[in-house]
Design a protein around this motif. Structure first.
Motif, mmCIF file in Angstrom:
data_model
loop_
_atom_site.group_PDB
_atom_site.id
_atom_site.type_symbol
_atom_site.label_atom_id
_atom_site.label_comp_id
_atom_site.label_asym_id
_atom_site.label_seq_id
_atom_site.Cartn_x
_atom_site.Cartn_y
_atom_site.Cartn_z
ATOM 1 N N ALA A 110 0.852 -1.193 0.000
ATOM 2 C CA ALA A 110 0.000 0.000 0.000
ATOM 3 C C ALA A 110 0.886 1.241 0.000
ATOM 4 C CB ALA A 110 -0.937 0.007 1.199
ATOM 5 N N PHE A 111 0.295 2.384 -0.375
ATOM 6 C CA PHE A 111 1.123 3.579 -0.564
ATOM 7 C C PHE A 111 1.759 4.055 0.732
ATOM 8 C CE2 PHE A 111 -0.699 7.456 1.200
ATOM 9 C CZ PHE A 111 -1.963 7.040 1.602
ATOM 10 N N LYS A 112 1.245 3.605 1.866
ATOM 11 C CA LYS A 112 1.799 4.072 3.134
ATOM 12 C C LYS A 112 3.270 3.690 3.304
ATOM 13 C CE LYS A 112 -2.530 4.749 5.483
ATOM 14 N NZ LYS A 112 -3.509 4.330 4.447
ATOM 15 N N PRO A 253 -7.751 8.989 -4.057
ATOM 16 C CA PRO A 253 -8.670 8.363 -3.102
ATOM 17 C C PRO A 253 -8.193 8.680 -1.684
ATOM 18 C CG PRO A 253 -7.520 6.692 -4.441
ATOM 19 C CD PRO A 253 -6.924 8.005 -4.782
ATOM 20 N N THR A 254 -9.036 9.290 -0.891
ATOM 21 C CA THR A 254 -8.561 9.762 0.406
ATOM 22 C C THR A 254 -9.656 9.710 1.450
ATOM 23 O OG1 THR A 254 -7.303 11.550 1.464
ATOM 24 C CG2 THR A 254 -9.061 12.203 -0.013
ATOM 25 N N GLY A 255 -9.246 9.688 2.710
ATOM 26 C CA GLY A 255 -10.167 9.706 3.826
ATOM 27 C C GLY A 255 -9.673 10.698 4.865
ATOM 28 N N ASN A 256 -8.387 10.573 5.164
ATOM 29 C CA ASN A 256 -7.758 11.434 6.160
ATOM 30 C C ASN A 256 -7.146 12.684 5.556
ATOM 31 O OD1 ASN A 256 -7.571 11.354 8.945
ATOM 32 N ND2 ASN A 256 -6.540 9.374 8.903
ATOM 33 N N PHE A 257 -7.269 12.859 4.256
ATOM 34 C CA PHE A 257 -6.772 14.036 3.539
ATOM 35 C C PHE A 257 -5.244 14.120 3.524
ATOM 36 C CE2 PHE A 257 -6.998 18.480 2.057
ATOM 37 C CZ PHE A 257 -8.121 18.410 1.276
ATOM 38 N N ASP A 259 -2.905 12.134 1.735
ATOM 39 C CA ASP A 259 -2.299 11.973 0.424
ATOM 40 C C ASP A 259 -2.606 13.187 -0.471
ATOM 41 O OD1 ASP A 259 -0.730 10.434 -1.118
ATOM 42 O OD2 ASP A 259 -2.238 8.924 -1.606
ATOM 43 N N MET A 308 -10.462 3.973 3.830
ATOM 44 C CA MET A 308 -10.996 5.338 3.706
ATOM 45 C C MET A 308 -12.295 5.492 4.492
ATOM 46 S SD MET A 308 -9.991 6.208 -0.211
ATOM 47 C CE MET A 308 -11.521 5.647 -0.876
ATOM 48 N N THR A 407 -3.706 3.216 -4.624
ATOM 49 C CA THR A 407 -3.139 3.248 -3.276
ATOM 50 C C THR A 407 -2.821 1.880 -2.691
ATOM 51 O OG1 THR A 407 -5.393 3.474 -2.434
ATOM 52 C CG2 THR A 407 -4.098 5.492 -2.665
ATOM 53 N N ALA A 408 -3.381 0.825 -3.237
ATOM 54 C CA ALA A 408 -3.033 -0.510 -2.720
ATOM 55 C C ALA A 408 -3.061 -1.533 -3.849
ATOM 56 C CB ALA A 408 -3.988 -0.934 -1.607
#
Ligand SMILES: *Cc1c(COP(=O)(O)O)cnc(C)c1O
Length: 461
Positions: A110-112, A253-257, A259, A308, A407-408
Motif C-alpha cells: 500500500a502507498f503508506k 482516493p482519500t479519507g484522512n486528507f 495523500d 478510507m 493506493t493498494a
C-alpha cells in the motif's frame, strides 16, 4: 526551516522535533513556516532521474540541518531499496489522457510504505544520535499498522506496538502484522472497532506518566514526515508526463486528507497541477464539505474500501490553515466547534478550498463496477480504493492529463476484487508464502490499564 502549529499556540520546532513530536502541544498539526519552491529549471531537470534523486531534490529544503546531504541520500536509498519495482512509483496508461500511478510496490503493498519506510530510517538516525529508546504505539484499520511494523521491525532503539480491531482487518493485513519474527514487534488484537483503537491510543498520549514513562512516539498520518514523503511521487509522475512544460491533474482516493494534502504542497512548491480531485467512498465527509462549506460528523458505514472509512479527517486541518491564510486562532475555533459535531467554514476560506480542490464520491456499487470495467476495458485489476479513484476521475477527464493514484495492490483486498471480477488476485511472488508463515499476536481487551501494563512489561524485557 521551522515548523509551526495550525492552531498558532505551540512553540515552533525544527524538522526533527516536529517529526518526533507528531501532534503539537496546542492540539494542532505542524506545517512548515513557509513552503519552499523549486524553480522551473529544477523541476525540468528531474526528467529521466531516478525516484531517489527526485526525492532528494523535493524533500531537502524541508529538513533544514537535521541530516547532512550524504546522510539523507543514504536514508532515501535504504527506504526504497526493498520495493518490488525499480521505478518505485511506476505510471501505467489507462486511456489516452488517464494514467494510474501504482503506489503499491512497497513491502506491505500500500502507498503508506512510501512514507513509513523513510520515517523508519529518519527515526533510527535521530535515535542513534541521541541514544534514546522509544515506544511507538499505533492504531490501525489495517494498512498503517503493517507499514509501521515493516518500517521498524528489527530496529535497535524502537519497540512497535500496533492495536488493530480484532476480526475487522483483512487476512492479508492481519498476517502482515502478525508474522514478522522480530521481538521488537508487538501485534495487539483489541476487542472493539477502529474508533475504539484510536480512542485507546489517544488515552495513552493523554496520560502523561505513561507517555513519558515509556517514551511514547506516534507515526500516524498527521506526522509531518509522512506528508513530506508523499509529495515526491507527485513530482516524479508529473515530470514523466511532461511537467513543468505542461499542466497535470491528479485524482486521489482519500479519507484522512493526507495523500491529497501532499499534492497541495507539491503545487505550492511550483509543480503545475491543474486539478486536485478528492475521491471519497460512501463515507463522504470530505466531498460534502467541499460541496457545502459545512463539515458535519456522521457515523461511519463500513465499505469495501475500508482504509478510507473515516469520520474525522485529521489532515483536513492543514488545508483549513492555508484556507484561513495562516490564522491559527481561526482554525482553533473551528476545531473547538467540531467537538460539538461540526463547523461552518467562513466564506473566504471556503472559496479558497473550492478554488484549490474539487471532489467526487463513489458508492459501493460504483466501486465494484469500476473494478469490473477497468479489468475488462483497460486490463487493470484495481484494489477497491483505487477503483473509487478512477470512478471519480472519469468525471474530470479532459485535455489535461489525469493521474489517478492507485493506493493498494488488489491482492491486499482479495474479497472485494473477487466479488467484482471472479478473480482472486495472487500476492506478488516475493510474499507468496504469507499464508504459510506462523502468526504471533496478543488478544487484548478494550482496557487501558491492562494494555498499559502489557506494554510496560514487554519493553522491560
Ligand atoms: C490509508 C489509505 C488511503 C487513504 O489515505 P489518506 O491518508 O486518507 O489520504 C487510501 N487507500 C489505501 C489503500 C490506504 O491504505
Amino acid at each position: 526551516m521551522r515548523y509551526i502549529s495550525t492552531r498558532g499556540g505551540a512553540p515552533a520546532l525544527t524538522f526533527e522535533q516536529a517529526m518526533m513530536t507528531g501532534l503539537a502541544t496546542d492540539g494542532g498539526l505542524y506545517v512548515p513556516e513557509t513552503v519552499p519552491t523549486l524553480a522551473h529549471d529544477q523541476i525540468a531537470a528531474m526528467a529521466g532521474q531516478s525516484y531517489e534523486q527526485i526525492a532528494f531534490t523535493v524533500m531537502r529544503p524541508f529538513i533544514g540541518d537535521t541530516f547532512t546531504d550524504d546522510e539523507f541520500r543514504a536514508m532515501i536509498d535504504r527506504a526504497y531499496a526493498g520495493f518490488g519495482h525499480d521505478a518505485r512509483a511506476p505510471l501505467v496508461q489507462l486511456a489516452p489522457n488517464h494514467f494510474l500511478l501504482e503506489l503499491f510496490h512497497g513491502p506491505t503493498l500500500a502507498f503508506k510504505d512510501f512514507a513509513m519506510q523513510l520515517i523508519g530510517q529518519m527515526f533510527q538516525a535521530a535515535l542513534t544520535r541521541s541514544g534514546e529508546r522509544i515506544t511507538i504505539v499505533g492504531a490501525t484499520s489495517g494498512d498503517t499498522g503493517s507499514a509501521a511494523i515493516e518500517a521498524f521491525r528489527g530496529l535497535d532503539n524502537v519497540d512497535v506496538f500496533i492495536l488493530f480491531p480484532h476480526g475487522r482487518v483483512s487476512e492479508v493485513q492481519r498476517r502482515q502484522m502478525t508474522t514478522p519474527v522480530e521481538t521488537n514487534v508487538h501485534a495487539l488484537a483489541m476487542d472493539g472497532d477502529f474508533d475504539d483503537c484510536q480512542a485507546m491510543l489517544k488515552d495513552m498520549f493523554n496520560d502523561t506518566s505513561f507517555r513519558d514513562g515509556v517514551r511514547l512516539a506516534g507515526v500516524n498520518s498527521i506526522n509531518w514526515g509522512r506528508v513530506l514523503a508523499q509529495v515526491v511521487y507527485y513530482f516524479s509522475s508529473a515530470v514523466s508526463l511532461g511537467a513543468p512544460h505542461r499542466e497535470i491533474s491528479f485524482t486521489v482516493p482519500t479519507g484522512n486528507f493526507g495523500d491529497i494534502f501532499a499534492g497541495y504542497i507539491a503545487k505550492q512548491m511550483g509543480l503545475p497541477i491543474a486539478d486536485l480531485v478528492v475521491a471519497t467512498n460512501q463515507n463522504d465527509i470530505l466531498h460534502r464539505t467541499l460541496e457545502t462549506g459545512t463539515y458535519t460528523k456522521e457515523g461511519v458505514t463500513p465499505s469495501i474500501s475500508p482504509s478510507m472509512d473515516i469520520q474525522v479527517s485529521s489532515n483536513f486541518e492543514r488545508a483549513l490553515f492555508y484556507a484561513y491564510g495562516g490564522d491559527g486562532a481561526a482554525v482553533a475555533a473551528q476545531m473547538d466547534d467540531l467537538k460539538s459535531g461540526g463547523f461552518k467554514i467562513s466564506q473566504g476560506a471556503y472559496q479558497y478550498l473550492r478554488d484549490t480542490f474539487t471532489s467526487g464520491r463513489a458508492s459501493e456499487e460504483e466501486t465494484s463496477a469500476a473494478i469490473k470495467t477497468y479489468l475488462a476495458k483497460h486490463g487493470e485489476l484495481l484494489c477497491p480504493h483505487s477503483a473509487v479513484g478512477v470512478h471519480v476521475a472519469e468525471d474530470h477527464l479532459g485535455a489535461t492529463p489525469m493521474i489517478t493514484l492507485a493506493t493498494a495492490h488488489p491482492a491486499k483486498f482479495p474479497d472485494a476484487v473477487n466479488a467484482a471480477t471472479g478473480i482472486k488476485p495472487p500476492l506478488p511472488p516475493r510474499m507468496a508464502d504469507l499464508y504459510d508463515r506462523d502468526e504471533r499476536v496478543t488478544r487484548v481487551a478494550n482496557d487501558f490499564d491492562a494494555i498499559a501494563t502489557l506494554i510496560k512489561e514487554r519493553i522491560a524485557l
